[in-house]
Design a protein around this motif. Structure first.
Motif, short mmCIF file in Angstrom:
data_model
loop_
_atom_site.label_atom_id
_atom_site.label_comp_id
_atom_site.label_asym_id
_atom_site.label_seq_id
_atom_site.Cartn_x
_atom_site.Cartn_y
_atom_site.Cartn_z
N TYR A 135 -1.79 14.69 -0.08
CA TYR A 135 -1.50 15.31 -1.38
C TYR A 135 -1.07 16.79 -1.30
CZ TYR A 135 -3.38 11.05 -3.47
OH TYR A 135 -3.56 9.74 -3.83
N GLN A 142 -0.67 0.39 -3.68
CA GLN A 142 0.35 1.21 -4.33
C GLN A 142 0.15 1.29 -5.85
OE1 GLN A 142 2.81 3.17 -2.99
NE2 GLN A 142 3.22 3.79 -5.10
N GLU A 183 -1.96 4.15 -6.69
CA GLU A 183 -1.26 5.43 -6.58
C GLU A 183 -0.36 5.66 -7.80
OE1 GLU A 183 -1.60 8.04 -4.76
OE2 GLU A 183 0.16 9.08 -5.57
N PRO A 235 0.38 9.53 0.07
CA PRO A 235 1.59 9.21 -0.67
C PRO A 235 2.68 10.28 -0.61
CG PRO A 235 -0.08 10.03 -2.19
CD PRO A 235 -0.72 9.97 -0.84
N ALA A 245 -8.43 15.24 -5.03
CA ALA A 245 -8.58 14.07 -4.15
C ALA A 245 -9.81 14.22 -3.25
CB ALA A 245 -7.31 13.88 -3.31
N GLY A 265 -3.53 7.64 -8.09
CA GLY A 265 -4.14 7.63 -6.75
C GLY A 265 -5.49 8.32 -6.74
N TRP A 266 -5.73 9.11 -5.72
CA TRP A 266 -7.04 9.78 -5.58
C TRP A 266 -7.19 10.97 -6.52
CZ3 TRP A 266 -10.82 7.07 -4.00
CH2 TRP A 266 -10.62 6.06 -3.06
N THR A 269 -10.07 5.71 -9.64
CA THR A 269 -9.89 5.13 -8.30
C THR A 269 -11.23 5.06 -7.57
OG1 THR A 269 -7.64 5.99 -8.24
CG2 THR A 269 -8.59 5.37 -6.13
N SER A 293 0.85 -1.20 0.00
CA SER A 293 0.00 0.00 0.00
C SER A 293 0.88 1.24 0.00
CB SER A 293 -0.89 0.02 1.24
OG SER A 293 -0.16 0.49 2.36
N ILE A 294 0.26 2.40 -0.16
CA ILE A 294 1.03 3.64 -0.14
C ILE A 294 1.71 3.84 1.21
CG2 ILE A 294 -0.25 4.79 -1.98
CD1 ILE A 294 -1.92 6.26 0.15
N LEU A 352 -4.14 2.86 0.53
CA LEU A 352 -4.44 2.63 -0.89
C LEU A 352 -3.43 1.65 -1.49
CD1 LEU A 352 -6.28 3.84 -3.24
CD2 LEU A 352 -4.25 5.18 -3.85
#
Ligand code: FCB
Length: 479
Positions: free
Chosen positions: A175, A126, A129, A182, A193, A133-134, A139, A33-34, A124
């Motif tokens: 972000y 990876q 991402e 991330p 996001a 990602g978002w 996503t 994951s992130i 999340l």
């Protein structure tokens, strides 16, 4: 002094999150994951701590459910690690990962504990991402597919489905300020996001109801900000507080409960983005009714208008960064709140919780609420008697639960309270240095030790009445 007794159906619980407790990071087919990537990047977490082992709940979950049963709690709020059940966030699901959560849910139910599931507590996959990602609208749709699969696997055994934990942190800390995974520092990306997290909530809620029908109970958990103007008679300070309210609270409450982003939020952030990523129909989806709004509460904030040169002091409570999480609010300065403080440096102010609950009641009188997180980190020590006399935590919990009772007395519809956290765990950027558990984890042996707060909480749950602080606890708390 009158006793504070709660209603018979008031739900007492405790909360955790997958990445913070599970460990087993590369076991059982789990994908990265992130937070794996972020915590393994030098300099991102205190002491370089990672969630690789954490509280080893992946192996000790039966023991942990047994502890919960001894505590007597009625509900357990935990999160599912998306990359454990679908390693890449798209495509193949991992049957071993699904079986892990299915077994946990069965064990909880057998212990008389309601499973309250959070589908996303920041981890999340990876691979997603890497695809944006978002900030990538896809996503949100992938999240809904994952939610749908979980609904069909875990089904009616789950008493409450929470889509997201604190999307504020996921968007702005992940972000914009970059103190969470991330680790990006792109203000415009944070607002994209925000919207995609909101959209994902609505899509997932609808997907869960498609599978389980209208009896499925839905929620989302927000960390709402109680932010006061430094000088309430200053129009500029009032405006500073309004900006933080828009970014921190109404960017979520607006679309979720009113079906619209607040006009002042769009105006405040116009130099960052035109919000063209909000497409027709999105707001209807996001506005899908929820059964319960989850509220996480820890402390309060104070702001004033910043007219100086350079960068104003910023607060996000989760780490220091040159970049601000408060996108489009460069003229807002955060001020140090008066103490006392917890080990996070967060001020202790139970009255802020009452204020928050009353303001939610005033704005959304028909929306049931639940305190899904509240608790405190302190510098716990094991004393020679083998115990942890965490009088400061007992006092924190006592005063905040009293505030919840006051809110109920004032007509606020609060359905339950979950202490953060069941056990010590990986506190994100602060690693294992900050301990929030009512159960201590000895990270050398993984032994579970009940702190005084756990014994105290057990009494509260058993009697449904707030135990007064005993003299010894009270004396220690003020030392
Ligand atoms: C909240 C998070 C939770 C924990 C507490 C202390 O913001 O949801 O995971 O870190 O803070």
């Amino acid at each position: 002094m009158t006793q504070r007794t709660f209603g018979d159906d008031f739900l007492w619980g405790s909360a955790t999150a997958a990445y913070q407790i599970e460990g087993g990071a590369t076991e059982g087919g789990r994908g990265p994951s992130i937070w794996d990537s972020f915590s393994h990047t030098p300099g991102k977490t205190l002491n370089g701590d990672t969630g690789d082992v954490a509280s080893d709940h992946f192996h000790r979950w039966r023991e942990d459910v047994a502890e919960m049963k001894k505590l007597g709690i009625g509900a357990y709020r935990f999160s599912i690690s998306w990359p454990r059940v679908q390693p890449g966030g798209t495509g193949e699901f991992n049957s071993g990962g699904i079986a892990f959560y299915s077994g946990l849910v069965d064990e909880l139910i057998a212990a008389g504990i309601e499973p309250v599931v959070t589908l996303y507590h920041w981890d999340l996959p990876q691979e997603l991402e890497d695809a944006g990602g978002w900030t990538n609208r896809d996503t949100a749709y992938l999240f809904a597919e994952y939610a749908k699969r979980m609904a069909s696997e875990l089904g009616t055994r789950i008493s409450l489905w929470t889509t997201f934990n604190e999307p504020w942190c996921a968007a702005y800390l992940g972000y914009a300020s970059g103190v969470h995974a991330p680790g990006r520092t792109d203000p415009a990306a944070a607002l994209v996001a925000v919207h995609h997290l909101n959209l994902a909530h609505g899509l997932a809620g609808r997907a869960i109801r498609d599978v389980l029908g209208d009896t499925a109970r839905l929620s989302i958990t927000l960390n709402l900000h109680v932010t006061r103007p430094d000088d309430p008679s200053s129009a500029a300070d009032l405006d500073a507080a309004r900006k933080i309210d828009a970014l921190g609270n109404r960017a979520f409450l607006g679309p979720l409960l009113d079906g619209a982003y607040p006009a002042d939020l769009l105006a405040d952030t116009a130099s960052v983005t035109d919000w063209a990523f909000v497409r027709g129909g999105d707001l209807d989806v996001i506005n899908t009714p929820i059964d319960v709004l989850g509220v996480n509460y820890y402390s309060t904030g104070r702001v004033r208008h910043f007219g100086g040169v350079g960068v104003p002091a910023q607060a996000d409570g989760h780490g220091d960064s040159e970049a601000s999480p408060w996108v489009g609010a460069d003229d807002v300065e955060f001020l140090q709140q008066p103490g006392p403080y917890t080990a996070m440096g967060w001020n202790i102010e139970p009255a802020g919780l009452l204020e928050l609950l009353e303001s939610l009641r005033d704005t959304y009188p028909d929306q049931p609420l639940m305190i899904t997180e509240n608790g405190a980190a302190f510098g716990d020590e094991v004393t020679p008697d083998g115990r942890v006399h965490d009088a400061d935590r007992v006092s924190y919990l006592h005063d905040h639960i009293a505030a919840v009772h006051d809110a109920i007395d004032a007509g606020v519809d609060v359905r339950g309270y979950f202490v953060w956290s069941l056990m010590d765990n990986f506190e994100w950027g602060y690693g294992y240095d900050r301990r929030f558990g009512i159960i201590r984890i000895d990270y050398d042996t993984q032994e579970r030790i009940w702190k005084d707060s756990a014994y105290w909480y057990r009494t509260l749950v058993a009697t449904n009445t707030l135990p007064e602080l005993d003299a010894e606890v009270e004396a220690a708390a003020t030392r």
